[in-house]
Write a protein that holds these residues in place. Structure first.
Motif, short mmCIF file in Angstrom:
data_model
loop_
_atom_site.label_atom_id
_atom_site.label_comp_id
_atom_site.label_asym_id
_atom_site.label_seq_id
_atom_site.Cartn_x
_atom_site.Cartn_y
_atom_site.Cartn_z
N UNK A 11 0.83 -1.21 0.00
CA UNK A 11 0.00 0.00 0.00
C UNK A 11 0.86 1.26 0.00
N UNK A 12 1.91 1.25 0.79
CA UNK A 12 2.80 2.42 0.86
C UNK A 12 3.46 2.67 -0.50
N UNK A 13 3.84 1.61 -1.20
CA UNK A 13 4.55 1.75 -2.48
C UNK A 13 3.64 1.99 -3.67
N UNK A 14 2.41 1.50 -3.61
CA UNK A 14 1.51 1.62 -4.77
C UNK A 14 0.35 2.59 -4.55
N UNK A 15 0.04 2.86 -3.29
CA UNK A 15 -1.14 3.66 -2.99
C UNK A 15 -2.43 2.87 -3.08
N UNK A 16 -2.33 1.56 -3.26
CA UNK A 16 -3.50 0.70 -3.41
C UNK A 16 -3.70 -0.16 -2.18
N UNK A 17 -4.93 -0.23 -1.72
CA UNK A 17 -5.30 -1.07 -0.58
C UNK A 17 -5.66 -2.47 -1.07
N UNK A 18 -5.76 -3.43 -0.16
CA UNK A 18 -6.23 -4.75 -0.57
C UNK A 18 -7.58 -4.68 -1.29
N UNK A 19 -8.47 -3.83 -0.82
CA UNK A 19 -9.78 -3.68 -1.48
C UNK A 19 -9.61 -3.18 -2.91
N UNK A 20 -8.66 -2.27 -3.11
CA UNK A 20 -8.39 -1.76 -4.47
C UNK A 20 -7.93 -2.90 -5.38
N UNK A 21 -7.02 -3.74 -4.87
CA UNK A 21 -6.53 -4.86 -5.68
C UNK A 21 -7.64 -5.86 -5.97
N UNK A 22 -8.52 -6.08 -5.01
CA UNK A 22 -9.66 -6.98 -5.25
C UNK A 22 -10.53 -6.43 -6.38
N UNK A 23 -10.82 -5.14 -6.33
CA UNK A 23 -11.67 -4.51 -7.35
C UNK A 23 -10.99 -4.54 -8.71
N UNK A 24 -9.71 -4.21 -8.76
CA UNK A 24 -8.98 -4.22 -10.03
C UNK A 24 -8.92 -5.63 -10.63
N UNK A 25 -8.67 -6.62 -9.79
CA UNK A 25 -8.61 -8.01 -10.27
C UNK A 25 -9.96 -8.44 -10.81
N UNK A 26 -11.03 -8.03 -10.15
CA UNK A 26 -12.37 -8.40 -10.61
C UNK A 26 -12.67 -7.76 -11.97
N UNK A 27 -12.29 -6.51 -12.16
CA UNK A 27 -12.56 -5.85 -13.44
C UNK A 27 -11.75 -6.48 -14.56
N UNK A 28 -10.62 -7.08 -14.24
CA UNK A 28 -9.79 -7.77 -15.24
C UNK A 28 -10.25 -9.21 -15.47
N UNK A 29 -11.23 -9.66 -14.70
CA UNK A 29 -11.73 -11.02 -14.84
C UNK A 29 -10.86 -12.06 -14.17
N UNK A 30 -9.95 -11.63 -13.30
CA UNK A 30 -9.06 -12.56 -12.62
C UNK A 30 -9.70 -13.20 -11.41
N UNK A 31 -10.72 -12.55 -10.87
CA UNK A 31 -11.42 -13.09 -9.71
C UNK A 31 -12.92 -13.11 -9.96
N UNK A 32 -13.58 -14.01 -9.24
CA UNK A 32 -15.03 -14.09 -9.28
C UNK A 32 -15.50 -14.75 -8.00
N UNK A 33 -16.60 -14.29 -7.47
CA UNK A 33 -17.19 -14.88 -6.27
C UNK A 33 -16.20 -15.06 -5.13
N UNK A 34 -15.36 -14.04 -4.91
CA UNK A 34 -14.46 -14.06 -3.77
C UNK A 34 -13.19 -14.88 -3.92
N UNK A 35 -12.89 -15.36 -5.11
CA UNK A 35 -11.67 -16.14 -5.31
C UNK A 35 -11.16 -15.97 -6.72
N UNK A 36 -10.08 -16.66 -7.00
CA UNK A 36 -9.50 -16.62 -8.34
C UNK A 36 -10.46 -17.33 -9.31
N UNK A 37 -10.66 -16.72 -10.46
CA UNK A 37 -11.50 -17.31 -11.50
C UNK A 37 -10.90 -18.64 -11.95
N UNK A 38 -11.72 -19.68 -12.07
CA UNK A 38 -11.18 -20.97 -12.55
C UNK A 38 -10.41 -20.80 -13.86
N UNK A 39 -9.26 -21.43 -13.91
CA UNK A 39 -8.42 -21.37 -15.10
C UNK A 39 -7.36 -20.29 -15.06
#
Length: 76
Positions: A11-39
């Motif tokens: 967070x100190x180095x990127x300015x991003x919180x864990x919640x930010x990374x969760x949201x960014x990963x979801x918009x990229x399709x890397x996560x779904x339903x609270x976990x990593x997208x299958x595959x």
């Protein structure tokens, strides 16, 4: 170093919180339903984090563990 210390450094180095990374990963399709997208492989996630945020491998894996649900904020 505790898991929370990794998250604090990220967070100190990127300015991003864990919640930010969760949201960014979801918009990229890397996560779904609270976990990593299958595959989706760990390398896909860590390559993204390294390229877009300049994270090292250990810090990228910490975010992967968070996204996968293996670790959570506040873990030692």
């Amino acid at each position: 170093m505790s898991f929370q210390a990794y998250l604090d450094t990220i967070e100190r180095n990127t300015g991003k919180t864990p919640a930010d990374f969760r949201a960014l990963a979801a918009t990229r399709g890397l996560t779904s339903e609270g976990g990593i997208t299958p595959g989706v492989k760990a390398t896909e996630v860590t390559d993204w984090l390294k390229a877009d945020f300049g994270l090292g491998h250990g810090h990228a894996m910490a975010i992967y563990a968070l996204l996968k649900g293996m670790k959570k904020e506040g873990d030692a």
